[in-house]
Each structure stands twice: as structure tokens, then as C-alpha cells.
Design a protein around this motif. Structure first.
Motif, PDB file in Angstrom:
ATOM      1  N   TYR A  13       4.236  -3.942 -11.943  1.00 10.83           N
ATOM      2  CA  TYR A  13       5.043  -2.903 -12.595  1.00 10.83           C
ATOM      3  C   TYR A  13       6.173  -3.559 -13.385  1.00 10.83           C
ATOM      4  O   TYR A  13       7.292  -3.712 -12.890  1.00 10.83           O
ATOM      5  N   ASP A 129       8.410   5.459  -7.794  1.00 13.18           N
ATOM      6  CA  ASP A 129       7.328   6.339  -8.233  1.00 13.18           C
ATOM      7  C   ASP A 129       6.659   5.657  -9.417  1.00 13.18           C
ATOM      8  O   ASP A 129       7.242   5.563 -10.503  1.00 13.18           O
ATOM      9  N   THR A 130       5.428   5.190  -9.227  1.00 12.76           N
ATOM     10  CA  THR A 130       4.774   4.379 -10.252  1.00 12.76           C
ATOM     11  C   THR A 130       4.266   5.231 -11.412  1.00 12.76           C
ATOM     12  O   THR A 130       3.920   4.696 -12.458  1.00 12.76           O
ATOM     13  N   ARG A 131       4.244   6.538 -11.241  1.00 10.93           N
ATOM     14  CA  ARG A 131       3.824   7.440 -12.318  1.00 10.93           C
ATOM     15  C   ARG A 131       5.022   7.879 -13.167  1.00 10.93           C
ATOM     16  O   ARG A 131       5.000   7.799 -14.390  1.00 10.93           O
ATOM     17  N   ARG A 133       8.237   6.661 -12.818  1.00  4.47           N
ATOM     18  CA  ARG A 133       9.256   5.621 -12.940  1.00  4.47           C
ATOM     19  C   ARG A 133      10.611   6.073 -12.388  1.00  4.47           C
ATOM     20  O   ARG A 133      11.659   5.760 -12.955  1.00  4.47           O
ATOM     21  N   GLU A 158      10.349  14.193  -4.464  1.00  7.83           N
ATOM     22  CA  GLU A 158       9.350  15.242  -4.725  1.00  7.83           C
ATOM     23  C   GLU A 158      10.016  16.494  -5.306  1.00  7.83           C
ATOM     24  O   GLU A 158       9.542  17.084  -6.279  1.00  7.83           O
ATOM     25  N   SER A 163       7.828  14.057  -7.927  1.00  5.39           N
ATOM     26  CA  SER A 163       7.055  12.905  -7.437  1.00  5.39           C
ATOM     27  C   SER A 163       5.973  13.372  -6.470  1.00  5.39           C
ATOM     28  O   SER A 163       6.109  14.399  -5.812  1.00  5.39           O
ATOM     29  N   ARG A 164       4.893  12.584  -6.392  1.00  2.31           N
ATOM     30  CA  ARG A 164       3.820  12.830  -5.434  1.00  2.31           C
ATOM     31  C   ARG A 164       3.720  11.614  -4.522  1.00  2.31           C
ATOM     32  O   ARG A 164       3.794  10.470  -5.001  1.00  2.31           O
ATOM     33  N   GLU A 166       1.371  10.092  -3.225  1.00  2.04           N
ATOM     34  CA  GLU A 166       0.328   9.099  -3.529  1.00  2.04           C
ATOM     35  C   GLU A 166       0.720   8.164  -4.669  1.00  2.04           C
ATOM     36  O   GLU A 166       0.083   7.141  -4.870  1.00  2.04           O
ATOM     37  N   ASP A 167       1.756   8.510  -5.402  1.00  6.24           N
ATOM     38  CA  ASP A 167       2.232   7.624  -6.476  1.00  6.24           C
ATOM     39  C   ASP A 167       3.397   6.741  -6.036  1.00  6.24           C
ATOM     40  O   ASP A 167       3.883   5.936  -6.840  1.00  6.24           O
ATOM     41  N   LEU A 168       3.861   6.917  -4.817  1.00  5.12           N
ATOM     42  CA  LEU A 168       5.035   6.157  -4.366  1.00  5.12           C
ATOM     43  C   LEU A 168       4.633   4.835  -3.731  1.00  5.12           C
ATOM     44  O   LEU A 168       3.637   4.749  -3.005  1.00  5.12           O
ATOM     45  N   ALA A 230       0.626   0.862   0.440  1.00  7.36           N
ATOM     46  CA  ALA A 230       1.679   1.019  -0.560  1.00  7.36           C
ATOM     47  C   ALA A 230       3.039   0.567  -0.024  1.00  7.36           C
ATOM     48  O   ALA A 230       4.036   0.654  -0.727  1.00  7.36           O
TER      49      ALA A 230
END
Ligand SMILES: [Zn+2]
Length: 272
Positions: A13, A129-131, A133, A158, A163-164, A166-168, A230
Motif C-alpha cells: 500500500y 482501510d485499504t479501499r 484509505r 464503519e 468502512s467494511r 473485510e477491507d481493514l 489481515a
């Protein structure tokens, strides 16, 4: 040279800058050998030295200078309040450089804000949060862990940013580990009242009870939907880890009976 733990799993990232400090490197001379990296405004250290160390840490973590970055810290109180940081011109520091916000977690979806959590045995938890940021920095001592600060951190991201889980991704930093974290029965009782898995977090050895705060925070993050894959944990003990030269690798409130410096764990999204 300062010694900062990078988070290798996060190399994928490039927008993300984060790391965990140790006590090596820096300009502090009041806690032992000169050349240490105290990052807290402790009464023993010179504020100018601490400011220099903080600038050094941000520079190391971001691989550049301080241009475009603003470090944000908080007055930590062992609670579970997570505050959203916005760069709207309201003061984040007093004129002396002290944090204004009282909280044990900071989160933002703005770029250029470097969120910092200070510890000297407590567990630092960083979230990204990789989606979207967005990022968060959390302070989880045993009281904050019982108060579910890690869960609150995820829930705040969230709610505030969408945020979700699964993206953390999460990184848990150096802290006092079960090898050194002797606690009384009252601590186990507090955890038992909150967590069905509390028994997993404690070990009794020769009549002494020990607590595993790293595991406690991992379990909270998994419990709110993060994949175990993760979560990166720097599995080093702040009270007993030694550097190659035999010196203490971390500041430890317990091991040094309260007269010690602070590490800082930082996370931020780059502006470029
Ligand atoms: Zn230890």
C-alpha cells in the motif's frame, strides 16, 4: 540511527505510511544511554528534544521530510473514546505542542494527517482501510482493552466513513507481553465479565497470573470481522526485549517503575 519497525505486510500500500518506534536513536539523554528516542512530553525530558525526536520519527516513517504532514496525538486516558480528526483549521495542539483532544483513539479519512499513539507497555493498534484509505491509531492498555477500544475503532470507521471490516488491515505493536505482564485476579474478573473467551487470555504460572493483551486485541479485531491474515503483530515485549547491544529495546513503564520515555506508533495516508 533510529530503529523503527516498518510493517512489511503493508508495503503493498504505497499510499500508507506507518510504523512503530523503539527507544533506539533520537536525541534523548535522560533515561539511560544518550541517543534515545523518547516521543512523549515526559517531565524528565526536554520538550525541544522530544519535538526533534517526533520530527525524526515522521521523517523516517514517510521516507521524506515533514512537508505535507501534520502529526496529531491525543491526551490518552485509558478509555474507549475514538475521535474523528478533521483538518478544518481548529487547533490540534496547544501553543506548547500538547495534544488538545482527549481520547484513546484517533481516526481520519483525510490525507496528510499522521495519527500517533504513545505507549510504554500498553498496546498500540493501527488500522487502515485499504479501499477508502482511512486510518486509525488506538491506545489499548488493559483498561482500554476491557473497554473494547479496538472494537470501537473499527465501529467508528464503519459509522463515520462507511468502512467494511473485510477491507481493514491491522497492525499491533510492541507492548508488555504475557511473559512480563503479571496481574491480579481483579483484572481477570474484569475480562471475564466482558468476554466469553477471557480464559484464553490468562495464564497462571507458579501461582502468578499473567495477561496476554496482544491476544486480547487480536480477538477483538477478529470478533468484529477482520481476517486473522489481515492482522500483523510485532510480537515483542516492551518490558524484556533487548537490542543487539544488550540495551532495552523499548521504554517500559513496568520494568522502569514509571520513570521512562514513550514510544510512538504512527499511521497516515500520503497526500501524493
Ligand atoms: Zn517480557
Amino acid at each position: 540511527m533510529a530503529d523503527v519497525h516498518p510493517i512489511k505486510a503493508w508495503d503493498q500500500y504505497p499510499w500508507l505510511s506507518a510504523g512503530f518506534s523503539t527507544r533506539q536513536g533520537g536525541a534523548t539523554a535522560v533515561y539511560g544511554a544518550p541517543g534515545e528516542m523518547n516521543l512523549g512530553w515526559t517531565k524528565e525530558d526536554d520538550p525541544a528534544v522530544v519535538a526533534e525526536n517526533r520530527a525524526c520519527l515522521v521523517s523516517l516513517v514517510t521516507n521524506d521530510d515533514l512537508v505535507g504532514w501534520q502529526l496529531v496525538t491525543m491526551r490518552q486516558v485509558h478509555g474507549n473514546t475514538v475521535r474523528v480528526v478533521v483538518n478544518d483549521g481548529s487547533p490540534l495542539f496547544t501553543p506548547e505542542g500538547k495534544a488538545v483532544v482527549e481520547a484513546d483513539g484517533l481516526t481520519t479519512n483525510e490525507r496528510g494527517l499522521m495519527l500517533g499513539v504513545q505507549t510504554a507497555d500498553c498496546v498500540p493498534v493501527l488500522l487502515a482501510d485499504t479501499r477508502l484509505r482511512a486510518v486509525a491509531a488506538l491506545h489499548a492498555g488493559w483498561r482500554g482493552t476491557v473497554a473494547r477500544i479496538a472494537e470501537h475503532g473499527v465501529a467508528t470507521m464503519e459509522r463515520e466513513f462507511g468502512s467494511r471490516a473485510e477491507d481493514l488491515v491491522a497492525a499491533i505493536g510492541p507492548a508488555i507481553r504475557r511473559c512480563c505482564f503479571a496481574v491480579g485476579e481483579e483484572v481477570r474478573e474484569r475480562f471475564a465479565a466482558e468476554f466469553v473467551y477471557a480464559d484464553d487470555l490468562f495464564l497462571k504460572d507458579a501461582g502468578q497470573l499473567y495477561a496476554d493483551l496482544h491476544m486480547a486485541n487480536q480477538r477483538q479485531l477478529i470478533g468484529v470481522g477482520l481476517s486473522p491474515d489481515a492482522i500483523t503483530t510485532i510480537a515483542e515485549c516492551s518490558a524484556c526485549s533487548r537490542a543487539a547491544d544488550g540495551q532495552r529495546r523499548y521504554f517500559s513503564h513496568r520494568a522502569e517503575r514509571g520513570i521512562t520515555g514513550r514510544m510512538m506508533s504512527v499511521i497516515g495516508a500520503r497526500t501524493d
